[in-house]
Write a protein that holds these residues in place. Structure first.
Motif, PDB file in Angstrom:
ATOM      1  N   LEU A 123     -24.646  12.363 -27.199  1.00 46.67           N
ATOM      2  CA  LEU A 123     -24.132  12.684 -28.527  1.00 46.67           C
ATOM      3  C   LEU A 123     -22.668  13.112 -28.472  1.00 46.67           C
ATOM      4  CD1 LEU A 123     -27.191  14.459 -30.174  1.00 46.67           C
ATOM      5  CD2 LEU A 123     -26.224  12.215 -30.749  1.00 46.67           C
ATOM      6  N   GLU A 124     -22.269  13.803 -27.404  1.00 53.94           N
ATOM      7  CA  GLU A 124     -20.849  14.152 -27.233  1.00 53.94           C
ATOM      8  C   GLU A 124     -20.017  12.885 -27.032  1.00 53.94           C
ATOM      9  OE1 GLU A 124     -19.263  16.941 -27.819  1.00 53.94           O
ATOM     10  OE2 GLU A 124     -21.194  17.879 -28.316  1.00 53.94           O
ATOM     11  N   CYS A 125     -20.583  11.916 -26.316  1.00 62.48           N
ATOM     12  CA  CYS A 125     -19.902  10.632 -26.158  1.00 62.48           C
ATOM     13  C   CYS A 125     -19.778   9.912 -27.492  1.00 62.48           C
ATOM     14  CB  CYS A 125     -20.640   9.743 -25.152  1.00 62.48           C
ATOM     15  SG  CYS A 125     -20.458  10.280 -23.449  1.00 62.48           S
ATOM     16  N   VAL A 126     -20.821   9.977 -28.311  1.00 59.97           N
ATOM     17  CA  VAL A 126     -20.775   9.368 -29.651  1.00 59.97           C
ATOM     18  C   VAL A 126     -19.645  10.000 -30.458  1.00 59.97           C
ATOM     19  CG1 VAL A 126     -22.019   9.131 -31.843  1.00 59.97           C
ATOM     20  CG2 VAL A 126     -23.200   8.687 -29.675  1.00 59.97           C
ATOM     21  N   ARG A 127     -19.549  11.318 -30.387  1.00 62.43           N
ATOM     22  CA  ARG A 127     -18.471  12.018 -31.101  1.00 62.43           C
ATOM     23  C   ARG A 127     -17.101  11.538 -30.593  1.00 62.43           C
ATOM     24  NH1 ARG A 127     -18.959  17.478 -33.168  1.00 62.43           N
ATOM     25  NH2 ARG A 127     -20.797  17.491 -31.849  1.00 62.43           N
ATOM     26  N   ASP A 128     -16.957  11.429 -29.272  1.00 60.34           N
ATOM     27  CA  ASP A 128     -15.690  10.985 -28.699  1.00 60.34           C
ATOM     28  C   ASP A 128     -15.370   9.550 -29.126  1.00 60.34           C
ATOM     29  OD1 ASP A 128     -13.396  11.559 -27.063  1.00 60.34           O
ATOM     30  OD2 ASP A 128     -14.249  10.197 -25.556  1.00 60.34           O
ATOM     31  N   ARG A 129     -16.383   8.671 -29.138  1.00 59.70           N
ATOM     32  CA  ARG A 129     -16.163   7.299 -29.589  1.00 59.70           C
ATOM     33  C   ARG A 129     -15.750   7.261 -31.052  1.00 59.70           C
ATOM     34  NH1 ARG A 129     -20.440   6.069 -25.926  1.00 59.70           N
ATOM     35  NH2 ARG A 129     -22.027   6.306 -27.509  1.00 59.70           N
ATOM     36  N   ARG A 130     -16.356   8.125 -31.858  1.00 54.83           N
ATOM     37  CA  ARG A 130     -15.994   8.187 -33.269  1.00 54.83           C
ATOM     38  C   ARG A 130     -14.561   8.684 -33.444  1.00 54.83           C
ATOM     39  NH1 ARG A 130     -18.408  12.990 -36.131  1.00 54.83           N
ATOM     40  NH2 ARG A 130     -16.568  13.874 -35.143  1.00 54.83           N
ATOM     41  N   ASP A 131     -14.188   9.728 -32.693  1.00 55.06           N
ATOM     42  CA  ASP A 131     -12.875  10.339 -32.843  1.00 55.06           C
ATOM     43  C   ASP A 131     -11.765   9.578 -32.124  1.00 55.06           C
ATOM     44  OD1 ASP A 131     -14.193  12.285 -34.299  1.00 55.06           O
ATOM     45  OD2 ASP A 131     -14.191  13.763 -32.665  1.00 55.06           O
ATOM     46  N   ASN A 132     -12.122   8.768 -31.138  1.00 53.69           N
ATOM     47  CA  ASN A 132     -11.141   8.021 -30.332  1.00 53.69           C
ATOM     48  C   ASN A 132     -11.583   6.573 -30.157  1.00 53.69           C
ATOM     49  OD1 ASN A 132      -9.487  10.452 -29.437  1.00 53.69           O
ATOM     50  ND2 ASN A 132     -11.532  11.019 -28.722  1.00 53.69           N
ATOM     51  N   PRO A 133     -11.714   5.821 -31.252  1.00 50.46           N
ATOM     52  CA  PRO A 133     -12.283   4.464 -31.143  1.00 50.46           C
ATOM     53  C   PRO A 133     -11.482   3.523 -30.254  1.00 50.46           C
ATOM     54  CG  PRO A 133     -11.336   4.834 -33.319  1.00 50.46           C
ATOM     55  CD  PRO A 133     -11.325   6.147 -32.615  1.00 50.46           C
ATOM     56  N   ASP A 134     -10.157   3.675 -30.205  1.00 50.41           N
ATOM     57  CA  ASP A 134      -9.360   2.766 -29.377  1.00 50.41           C
ATOM     58  C   ASP A 134      -9.671   2.920 -27.893  1.00 50.41           C
ATOM     59  OD1 ASP A 134      -8.203   1.673 -31.580  1.00 50.41           O
ATOM     60  OD2 ASP A 134      -6.344   2.827 -31.424  1.00 50.41           O
ATOM     61  N   LYS A 135     -10.109   4.106 -27.504  1.00 53.86           N
ATOM     62  CA  LYS A 135     -10.453   4.373 -26.111  1.00 53.86           C
ATOM     63  C   LYS A 135     -11.655   3.531 -25.666  1.00 53.86           C
ATOM     64  CE  LYS A 135     -11.994   8.518 -23.641  1.00 53.86           C
ATOM     65  NZ  LYS A 135     -12.167   9.957 -23.795  1.00 53.86           N
ATOM     66  N   TYR A 136     -12.491   3.128 -26.608  1.00 50.52           N
ATOM     67  CA  TYR A 136     -13.735   2.409 -26.298  1.00 50.52           C
ATOM     68  C   TYR A 136     -13.719   0.968 -26.801  1.00 50.52           C
ATOM     69  CZ  TYR A 136     -15.406   7.070 -25.259  1.00 50.52           C
ATOM     70  OH  TYR A 136     -15.555   8.312 -24.718  1.00 50.52           O
ATOM     71  N   THR A 196     -12.610 -10.869 -29.523  1.00 49.93           N
ATOM     72  CA  THR A 196     -12.904 -12.270 -29.224  1.00 49.93           C
ATOM     73  C   THR A 196     -12.471 -13.205 -30.347  1.00 49.93           C
ATOM     74  OG1 THR A 196     -15.092 -12.249 -30.259  1.00 49.93           O
ATOM     75  CG2 THR A 196     -14.961 -11.595 -27.919  1.00 49.93           C
ATOM     76  N   GLY A 197     -12.299 -12.656 -31.548  1.00 44.87           N
ATOM     77  CA  GLY A 197     -12.021 -13.490 -32.701  1.00 44.87           C
ATOM     78  C   GLY A 197     -13.292 -13.995 -33.359  1.00 44.87           C
ATOM     79  N   ILE A 198     -14.432 -13.650 -32.791  1.00 45.71           N
ATOM     80  CA  ILE A 198     -15.728 -14.001 -33.378  1.00 45.71           C
ATOM     81  C   ILE A 198     -16.208 -12.737 -34.080  1.00 45.71           C
ATOM     82  CG2 ILE A 198     -18.085 -14.812 -32.933  1.00 45.71           C
ATOM     83  CD1 ILE A 198     -16.946 -16.041 -30.290  1.00 45.71           C
ATOM     84  N   GLY A 199     -16.030 -12.714 -35.400  1.00 44.75           N
ATOM     85  CA  GLY A 199     -16.234 -11.506 -36.190  1.00 44.75           C
ATOM     86  C   GLY A 199     -17.520 -10.758 -35.916  1.00 44.75           C
ATOM     87  N   LYS A 200     -18.642 -11.440 -35.952  1.00 46.27           N
ATOM     88  CA  LYS A 200     -19.937 -10.779 -35.760  1.00 46.27           C
ATOM     89  C   LYS A 200     -20.050 -10.193 -34.353  1.00 46.27           C
ATOM     90  CE  LYS A 200     -24.553 -10.643 -37.016  1.00 46.27           C
ATOM     91  NZ  LYS A 200     -24.879  -9.387 -37.599  1.00 46.27           N
ATOM     92  N   LEU A 201     -19.607 -10.926 -33.360  1.00 45.36           N
ATOM     93  CA  LEU A 201     -19.648 -10.446 -31.982  1.00 45.36           C
ATOM     94  C   LEU A 201     -18.754  -9.209 -31.817  1.00 45.36           C
ATOM     95  CD1 LEU A 201     -20.642 -10.990 -29.040  1.00 45.36           C
ATOM     96  CD2 LEU A 201     -18.570 -12.331 -28.744  1.00 45.36           C
ATOM     97  N   ASP A 202     -17.562  -9.274 -32.358  1.00 50.83           N
ATOM     98  CA  ASP A 202     -16.652  -8.125 -32.263  1.00 50.83           C
ATOM     99  C   ASP A 202     -17.215  -6.913 -32.995  1.00 50.83           C
ATOM    100  OD1 ASP A 202     -14.798  -9.498 -30.724  1.00 50.83           O
ATOM    101  OD2 ASP A 202     -13.718 -10.231 -32.469  1.00 50.83           O
ATOM    102  N   TYR A 203     -17.825  -7.146 -34.154  1.00 54.08           N
ATOM    103  CA  TYR A 203     -18.396  -6.041 -34.922  1.00 54.08           C
ATOM    104  C   TYR A 203     -19.564  -5.395 -34.176  1.00 54.08           C
ATOM    105  CZ  TYR A 203     -20.894  -3.512 -38.545  1.00 54.08           C
ATOM    106  OH  TYR A 203     -21.543  -2.537 -39.257  1.00 54.08           O
ATOM    107  N   GLU A 204     -20.473  -6.222 -33.682  1.00 53.09           N
ATOM    108  CA  GLU A 204     -21.676  -5.697 -33.026  1.00 53.09           C
ATOM    109  C   GLU A 204     -21.387  -5.065 -31.671  1.00 53.09           C
ATOM    110  OE1 GLU A 204     -24.700  -5.395 -34.276  1.00 53.09           O
ATOM    111  OE2 GLU A 204     -24.221  -6.408 -36.142  1.00 53.09           O
ATOM    112  N   MET A 205     -20.465  -5.668 -30.916  1.00 48.06           N
ATOM    113  CA  MET A 205     -20.229  -5.214 -29.543  1.00 48.06           C
ATOM    114  C   MET A 205     -18.939  -4.425 -29.372  1.00 48.06           C
ATOM    115  SD  MET A 205     -21.470  -8.504 -27.352  1.00 48.06           S
ATOM    116  CE  MET A 205     -21.070  -7.671 -25.833  1.00 48.06           C
ATOM    117  N   GLY A 206     -18.072  -4.456 -30.378  1.00 50.52           N
ATOM    118  CA  GLY A 206     -16.786  -3.784 -30.223  1.00 50.52           C
ATOM    119  C   GLY A 206     -15.851  -4.546 -29.303  1.00 50.52           C
ATOM    120  N   GLY A 207     -16.029  -5.853 -29.215  1.00 46.93           N
ATOM    121  CA  GLY A 207     -15.218  -6.659 -28.312  1.00 46.93           C
ATOM    122  C   GLY A 207     -15.843  -6.713 -26.925  1.00 46.93           C
TER     123      GLY A 207
END
Length: 176
Positions: free
Chosen positions: A15-28, A33-44
């Motif tokens: 849960l602390e990792c979830v918070r960090d991912r939420r607060d620092n999305p670029d870090k994760y 890929t340019g494939i919208g659904k894949l990028d959305y679901e997997m974050g690239g």
């Protein structure tokens, strides 16, 4: 043996990792890929991940890899496409088509007017400015070994480290 306290402790860490991912999305964030659904679901595509594009002959696997590589390079990744299926000339023409937005057929068959060529050169200059050194192609013989691919990478690219390796043909993945 897993004790319940350990499960809860690990869940709290997650849960602390979830918070960090939420607060620092670029870090994760992975390479887009340019494939919208894949990028959305997997974050690239993240470093260390392995994926596979599977399909029938002629259904666009190579084009998909090419487009993923180009998009990742636009996003700042250093990409190496390792191909045993296409000649370098074919690969270059396909990349030129993708980057210039001119149909592959026109490039291959020399069906471009002087105006088309001027525009293609202009677009190529822009793309080169953005992508120089970010995307490379290594042409290897079909059914070569992983060791041969490593040697080819060292010979052609010396000490270059790539963020993404795209293998276009499983035949190049024979054991050493």
């Amino acid at each position: 043996e897993i004790r319940m306290g350990e499960v809860f402790d690990e869940s709290r860490k997650e849960l602390e990792c979830v918070r960090d991912r939420r607060d620092n999305p670029d870090k994760y964030r992975g390479w887009v890929t340019g494939i919208g659904k894949l990028d959305y679901e997997m974050g690239g595509l993240l470093g260390g991940e392995v994926g596979m594009v599977v399909g029938l002959v002629g259904k666009g696997k190579t084009a998909c890899l090419r487009d993923i590589g180009i998009q990742a390079a636009y996003d700042g990744a250093k990409v190496c496409l390792i191909s045993a299926e296409q000649s370098m000339d074919l690969a270059r023409r396909q990349y030129l088509s993708r980057m210039s937005n001119f149909p592959y057929r026109k490039i291959k068959n020399g069906e471009m007017s002087d105006e088309d060529l001027d525009e293609a050169f202009r677009l190529l200059d822009i793309e080169e400015e953005k992508m120089k050194g970010r995307i490379e192609i290594l042409d290897v013989p079909e059914n070569c070994t992983v060791q041969r691919v490593k040697i080819g990478l060292r010979q052609k690219f010396k000490d270059t480290t790539f963020d993404m390796y795209l293998f276009d043909h499983l035949g190049i993945m024979l054991p050493s």
